[in-house]
Enzyme design. Structure first.
Site, PDB file in Angstrom:
ATOM      1  N   GLY A  91     -57.414   7.885 -34.615  1.00  0.00           N
ATOM      2  CA  GLY A  91     -57.201   9.102 -34.179  1.00  0.00           C
ATOM      3  C   GLY A  91     -58.907   9.403 -33.909  1.00  0.00           C
ATOM      4  N   CYS A  92     -59.291  10.830 -33.389  1.00  0.00           N
ATOM      5  CA  CYS A  92     -60.321  11.199 -33.170  1.00  0.00           C
ATOM      6  C   CYS A  92     -60.941  12.088 -34.178  1.00  0.00           C
ATOM      7  CB  CYS A  92     -60.822  11.874 -31.223  1.00  0.00           C
ATOM      8  SG  CYS A  92     -59.260  13.547 -31.672  1.00  0.00           S
ATOM      9  N   PHE A  93     -60.669  12.875 -35.134  1.00  0.00           N
ATOM     10  CA  PHE A  93     -61.431  13.628 -35.900  1.00  0.00           C
ATOM     11  C   PHE A  93     -61.296  12.351 -37.385  1.00  0.00           C
ATOM     12  CE2 PHE A  93     -59.978  18.156 -34.944  1.00  0.00           C
ATOM     13  CZ  PHE A  93     -61.060  18.772 -35.495  1.00  0.00           C
ATOM     14  N   ALA A  94     -60.293  11.899 -36.795  1.00  0.00           N
ATOM     15  CA  ALA A  94     -59.887  10.586 -38.493  1.00  0.00           C
ATOM     16  C   ALA A  94     -61.845   9.791 -37.973  1.00  0.00           C
ATOM     17  CB  ALA A  94     -59.287  10.230 -38.919  1.00  0.00           C
ATOM     18  N   ALA A 107     -64.381  10.795 -36.663  1.00  0.00           N
ATOM     19  CA  ALA A 107     -65.624  10.733 -36.783  1.00  0.00           C
ATOM     20  C   ALA A 107     -66.020  10.984 -38.462  1.00  0.00           C
ATOM     21  CB  ALA A 107     -65.729  12.131 -36.041  1.00  0.00           C
TER      22      ALA A 107
END
Length: 352
Positions: free
Chosen positions: A156-159, A161
């Site tokens: 995932g994107c937040f994951a 970063a």
């Protein structure tokens, strides 16, 4: 040698190993943001050929009629039918839909490598599905496993970063409680409009959502435990991650700030990070404060660390649609097929 043969040799693979036309690619769910970014990368990739881009709602329409930024770059039209003559299949579908798709079509794509951009197979408990085994596709954590993988669960994107900002500390066994805030662009919510993505609401506005309950927390914890098994267990003092995500007033990008207790000097922490990411082509530690503009439109993650007394703050920034989705998916494809890891991904930030 043809020009295509030459371009293949430049990225570290012979044309004979992939066939005369190179790496054949299919995309399911090509009309959304991740599908559009994936198409943009792959039509310029030196070793890939897009065989079809599937979209039920846009079948027969030019891809550029939906992704207007591709006007003049490709004459591909959206396909209604699925073709199995591909080497790799990207699933750019909604959460839950990847599993449904494979339940119906797995036999058709038997022997085809699959890269799924949904969250369906990211957790270890879901990684084995109908004889398909998915490897968690964060290259900075699982590069060797990705090289030999048949199927990839793209992070995932937040994951992505948050993990990239914390993995060096996890490897050193230094994680306890982590307090993280992160702000994301509106494209992170997908292409369909809602009350919280509409321009008139999003403009000049910031708001928190899914406080302490975001769905990416499970995959983040899973990866941190891979390097620091004691983290976030039931044992007293094992630590946990407390995450407050924000919706930002901009289209794309993610900026994370994670606060952690740490008794090391700033120089020692920076050395820890430099050593961990040595040889990683897309993740870089900066000795200066980072800006979101430095990563938007790239597959980079930039990290900067500050220290005050016994606390450090780790700042990390990525483009949510690239390193947080489609760019990382192509990075995984490159690794799976023995290509240069950076092939097709040497993208310049829209800095000015």
């Amino acid at each position: 040698m043809t020009n295509f043969d030459t371009s293949l040799s430049e990225v570290g693979v012979s044309s004979s190993s992939l066939g005369a036309a190179g790496l054949k690619v299919g995309i399911i769910g090509g009309a959304g943001y991740t599908g559009g970014e994936l198409t943009r990368i792959l039509i310029n990739h030196p070793a890939a050929e897009i065989v079809f881009i599937h979209s039920k709602s846009n079948a027969g329409k030019p891809v550029s009629s939906v992704h207007a930024d591709l006007l003049g770059d490709t004459d591909i039209t959206f396909a209604a039918d699925l073709r199995s003559d591909v080497d790799v299949l990207f699933l750019c579908v909604g959460h839950g839909d990847a599993k449904k798709f494979l339940e119906q079509e797995a036999e058709k794509f038997k022997g085809v490598k699959i890269i799924d951009l949904s969250q369906d197979f990211r957790l270890a408990k879901n990684a084995n599905f109908n004889d398909l085994n998915f490897v968690y596709g964060l290259p900075e954590l699982n590069k060797e496993e990705i090289r030999s993988a048949t199927n990839i669960a793209n992070p995932g994107c937040f994951a992505s970063a948050i993990q990239l900002g914390l993995l060096p500390l996890a490897k050193a066994g230094l994680l306890k409680d982590i307090y993280t805030t992160g702000i994301t662009g509106s494209t992170g919510a997908g292409q369909s409009l809602s009350a919280t993505t509409h321009f008139s609401w999003r403009a000049n506005n910031i708001s928190a959502y899914k406080t302490l309950t975001h769905q990416h927390l499970k995959e983040i914890t899973q990866s941190l435990r891979q390097l620091q098994p004691s983290f976030a267990t039931q044992d007293a003092g094992s630590g946990d991650i407390y995450f407050v995500p924000w919706r930002g007033d901009f289209p794309r990008g993610i900026y994370i700030s994670s606060t952690i207790d740490c008794n090391l000097t700033l120089e020692e922490v920076n050395k820890l990070y430099q050593d961990f990411f040595a040889g990683q082509p897309f993740t870089h530690v900066s000795d200066k404060m980072i800006d979101l503009k430095q990563v938007v439109n790239t597959n980079k993650c930039l990290i900067h660390i500050e220290k005050a007394e016994d606390k450090i703050v780790v700042h990390s920034a990525i483009d949510n649609l690239l390193k947080g989705a489609s760019g990382q998916a192509v990075q995984n494809m490159n690794l799976m097929f023995g290509l240069e890891e950076t092939a097709g991904l040497k993208l310049k930030a829209g800095y000015f």
